[in-house]
Design a protein around this motif. Structure first.
Motif, PDB file in Angstrom:
ATOM      1  N   MET A   1       0.827  -1.080  -0.004  1.00 12.15           N
ATOM      2  CA  MET A   1      -0.059  -0.145   0.103  1.00 12.15           C
ATOM      3  C   MET A   1       0.859   1.328  -0.065  1.00 12.15           C
ATOM      4  SD  MET A   1      -3.301  -0.595   2.048  1.00 12.15           S
ATOM      5  CE  MET A   1      -4.519  -1.615   1.001  1.00 12.15           C
ATOM      6  N   ASN A   2       0.480   2.327  -0.595  1.00 12.82           N
ATOM      7  CA  ASN A   2       1.006   3.649  -0.605  1.00 12.82           C
ATOM      8  C   ASN A   2       0.599   4.560   0.729  1.00 12.82           C
ATOM      9  OD1 ASN A   2       2.364   2.706  -2.881  1.00 12.82           O
ATOM     10  ND2 ASN A   2       0.818   3.972  -4.321  1.00 12.82           N
ATOM     11  N   ILE A   3       1.542   4.576   1.433  1.00 10.84           N
ATOM     12  CA  ILE A   3       1.192   5.721   2.552  1.00 10.84           C
ATOM     13  C   ILE A   3       2.071   6.983   2.643  1.00 10.84           C
ATOM     14  CG2 ILE A   3       1.366   5.603   5.177  1.00 10.84           C
ATOM     15  CD1 ILE A   3       1.357   2.278   4.887  1.00 10.84           C
ATOM     16  N   ALA A   4       1.169   8.099   2.846  1.00 14.20           N
ATOM     17  CA  ALA A   4       1.867   9.337   2.906  1.00 14.20           C
ATOM     18  C   ALA A   4       2.105   9.806   4.306  1.00 14.20           C
ATOM     19  CB  ALA A   4       0.859  10.326   2.308  1.00 14.20           C
ATOM     20  N   LEU A   5       3.257  10.376   4.764  1.00 12.43           N
ATOM     21  CA  LEU A   5       3.457  10.706   6.142  1.00 12.43           C
ATOM     22  C   LEU A   5       3.765  12.224   6.125  1.00 12.43           C
ATOM     23  CD1 LEU A   5       5.993   7.915   6.667  1.00 12.43           C
ATOM     24  CD2 LEU A   5       3.799   7.734   7.521  1.00 12.43           C
ATOM     25  N   ILE A   6       3.091  12.983   6.596  1.00 11.94           N
ATOM     26  CA  ILE A   6       3.253  14.552   6.895  1.00 11.94           C
ATOM     27  C   ILE A   6       3.146  14.967   8.236  1.00 11.94           C
ATOM     28  CG2 ILE A   6       2.019  16.524   5.899  1.00 11.94           C
ATOM     29  CD1 ILE A   6       0.414  14.846   3.957  1.00 11.94           C
ATOM     30  N   ALA A   7       3.858  16.014   8.391  1.00 11.75           N
ATOM     31  CA  ALA A   7       3.819  16.438   9.906  1.00 11.75           C
ATOM     32  C   ALA A   7       4.067  17.973   9.982  1.00 11.75           C
ATOM     33  CB  ALA A   7       4.619  15.981  10.924  1.00 11.75           C
ATOM     34  N   HIS A   8       3.196  18.854  10.411  1.00 14.70           N
ATOM     35  CA  HIS A   8       3.715  20.072  10.940  1.00 14.70           C
ATOM     36  C   HIS A   8       4.878  20.153  11.668  1.00 14.70           C
ATOM     37  CE1 HIS A   8      -0.688  21.495   9.883  1.00 14.70           C
ATOM     38  NE2 HIS A   8       0.179  21.746   8.715  1.00 14.70           N
ATOM     39  N   MET A  72      -2.952   6.631  -3.647  1.00 13.31           N
ATOM     40  CA  MET A  72      -2.419   6.738  -2.250  1.00 13.31           C
ATOM     41  C   MET A  72      -3.516   6.010  -1.381  1.00 13.31           C
ATOM     42  SD  MET A  72      -0.098   7.917  -0.284  1.00 13.31           S
ATOM     43  CE  MET A  72       0.765   8.704  -1.744  1.00 13.31           C
ATOM     44  N   ASP A  73      -3.088   5.351  -0.345  1.00 12.00           N
ATOM     45  CA  ASP A  73      -4.110   4.490   0.227  1.00 12.00           C
ATOM     46  C   ASP A  73      -4.365   4.652   1.752  1.00 12.00           C
ATOM     47  OD1 ASP A  73      -4.209   2.162  -1.835  1.00 12.00           O
ATOM     48  OD2 ASP A  73      -2.207   2.222  -1.373  1.00 12.00           O
ATOM     49  N   ALA A  74      -3.351   5.343   2.328  1.00  8.54           N
ATOM     50  CA  ALA A  74      -3.522   6.053   3.684  1.00  8.54           C
ATOM     51  C   ALA A  74      -3.033   7.347   3.966  1.00  8.54           C
ATOM     52  CB  ALA A  74      -3.394   5.013   4.729  1.00  8.54           C
ATOM     53  N   GLU A 125      -7.310  -3.880   3.035  1.00 12.27           N
ATOM     54  CA  GLU A 125      -7.294  -4.517   1.939  1.00 12.27           C
ATOM     55  C   GLU A 125      -8.521  -4.042   0.630  1.00 12.27           C
ATOM     56  OE1 GLU A 125      -4.563  -6.612   1.128  1.00 12.27           O
ATOM     57  OE2 GLU A 125      -3.682  -5.833   2.809  1.00 12.27           O
ATOM     58  N   TRP A 126      -9.606  -3.487   1.378  1.00 18.70           N
ATOM     59  CA  TRP A 126     -10.528  -3.144   0.442  1.00 18.70           C
ATOM     60  C   TRP A 126      -9.798  -2.003  -0.836  1.00 18.70           C
ATOM     61  CZ3 TRP A 126     -11.307   2.171   0.420  1.00 18.70           C
ATOM     62  CH2 TRP A 126     -11.069   2.699   1.604  1.00 18.70           C
ATOM     63  N   ARG A 127      -8.839  -1.293  -0.183  1.00 18.31           N
ATOM     64  CA  ARG A 127      -8.085  -0.387  -1.227  1.00 18.31           C
ATOM     65  C   ARG A 127      -7.671  -1.220  -2.269  1.00 18.31           C
ATOM     66  NH1 ARG A 127      -8.772   3.906  -2.429  1.00 18.31           N
ATOM     67  NH2 ARG A 127      -6.588   4.126  -3.099  1.00 18.31           N
ATOM     68  N   ASN A 128      -7.193  -2.320  -2.310  1.00 20.45           N
ATOM     69  CA  ASN A 128      -6.623  -3.028  -3.439  1.00 20.45           C
ATOM     70  C   ASN A 128      -7.823  -3.253  -4.372  1.00 20.45           C
ATOM     71  OD1 ASN A 128      -4.107  -3.167  -2.627  1.00 20.45           O
ATOM     72  ND2 ASN A 128      -4.201  -4.923  -1.195  1.00 20.45           N
ATOM     73  N   LYS A 131      -8.664  -0.081  -6.321  1.00 17.42           N
ATOM     74  CA  LYS A 131      -7.525   0.131  -7.347  1.00 17.42           C
ATOM     75  C   LYS A 131      -7.505  -0.722  -8.503  1.00 17.42           C
ATOM     76  CE  LYS A 131      -4.219   0.360  -4.506  1.00 17.42           C
ATOM     77  NZ  LYS A 131      -2.759   0.465  -3.725  1.00 17.42           N
ATOM     78  N   GLU A 132      -7.995  -2.060  -8.342  1.00 20.51           N
ATOM     79  CA  GLU A 132      -8.151  -3.052  -9.317  1.00 20.51           C
ATOM     80  C   GLU A 132      -9.212  -2.642 -10.219  1.00 20.51           C
ATOM     81  OE1 GLU A 132      -8.167  -6.822  -7.375  1.00 20.51           O
ATOM     82  OE2 GLU A 132      -6.244  -6.887  -6.352  1.00 20.51           O
ATOM     83  N   ASN A 133     -10.465  -2.201  -9.632  1.00 20.38           N
ATOM     84  CA  ASN A 133     -11.512  -2.090 -10.637  1.00 20.38           C
ATOM     85  C   ASN A 133     -11.594  -0.634 -11.113  1.00 20.38           C
ATOM     86  OD1 ASN A 133     -12.646  -4.535  -9.730  1.00 20.38           O
ATOM     87  ND2 ASN A 133     -13.840  -3.588  -8.097  1.00 20.38           N
ATOM     88  N   GLY A 134     -10.327   0.027 -10.728  1.00 23.55           N
ATOM     89  CA  GLY A 134     -10.274   1.247 -11.503  1.00 23.55           C
ATOM     90  C   GLY A 134     -11.298   2.583 -10.944  1.00 23.55           C
ATOM     91  N   ASP A 135     -12.169   1.981  -9.875  1.00 27.01           N
ATOM     92  CA  ASP A 135     -13.306   2.802  -9.354  1.00 27.01           C
ATOM     93  C   ASP A 135     -12.610   3.968  -8.537  1.00 27.01           C
ATOM     94  OD1 ASP A 135     -15.435   3.732  -8.698  1.00 27.01           O
ATOM     95  OD2 ASP A 135     -16.347   2.066  -7.522  1.00 27.01           O
ATOM     96  N   VAL A 136     -12.715   5.145  -8.853  1.00 22.03           N
ATOM     97  CA  VAL A 136     -12.228   6.291  -8.197  1.00 22.03           C
ATOM     98  C   VAL A 136     -13.541   7.023  -7.698  1.00 22.03           C
ATOM     99  CG1 VAL A 136     -10.882   8.390  -7.627  1.00 22.03           C
ATOM    100  CG2 VAL A 136      -9.992   6.206  -8.960  1.00 22.03           C
TER     101      VAL A 136
END
Length: 140
Positions: A1-8, A72-74, A125-128, A131-136
């Motif tokens: 999964m692709n995870i973004a990490l951001i912090a002030h 992006m997944d989380a 896992e629902w994120r996969n 993504k597989e269905n291309g449903d955004v």
């Protein structure tokens, strides 16, 4: 999964400590971060982190673009609610995109704890499937 990490700025130490504590879980995923946050996480943990620009210079928007493309997944975004941010509209837009595209978003240690445990248990896992269905957001 692709995870973004951001912090002030005032929350960077908290996020670095959090990622360090859960390094084994984060190591199983592709990590992305805004500038300084990504550097600090990499230095503290040795994890590979794809870095974007700093938040005020467009890093939040770069991550937002990945959300809109279903790449992006989380998001772990440790925000500082007590300090005014010069790029607050970008922060608001990022949070909005997470809501629009149903991307799990942790903005503090409490929700981060739940999100990382859910990730560990396979509850994202629902994120996969999305993504597989291309449903955004109902778009194909």
């Amino acid at each position: 999964m692709n995870i973004a990490l951001i912090a002030h700025d005032q929350k960077k130490n908290d996020l670095v400590q959090f990622v360090t504590a859960y390094k084994d879980i984060f190591a199983k995923h592709a990590l992305f971060a805004t500038g300084t946050t990504g550097s600090r996480i990499n230095e503290a943990t040795g994890l590979d982190v794809t870095r974007f620009k700093s938040g005020p210079l467009g890093g939040d928007q770069e991550i937002g673009a990945l959300i809109a493309k279903n790449q992006m997944d989380a998001i772990f975004f440790f925000r500082d609610p007590l300090t005014a941010q010069p790029h607050e509209p970008d922060v608001t837009a990022l949070v909005r995109l997470c809501d629009v595209y149903s991307i799990p978003l942790a903005t503090n240690m409490g929700t981060a704890e739940l999100l990382i445990r859910g990730l560990e248990m396979g509850l994202l896992e629902w994120r996969n499937v999305v993504k597989e269905n291309g449903d955004v957001n109902g778009e194909k």
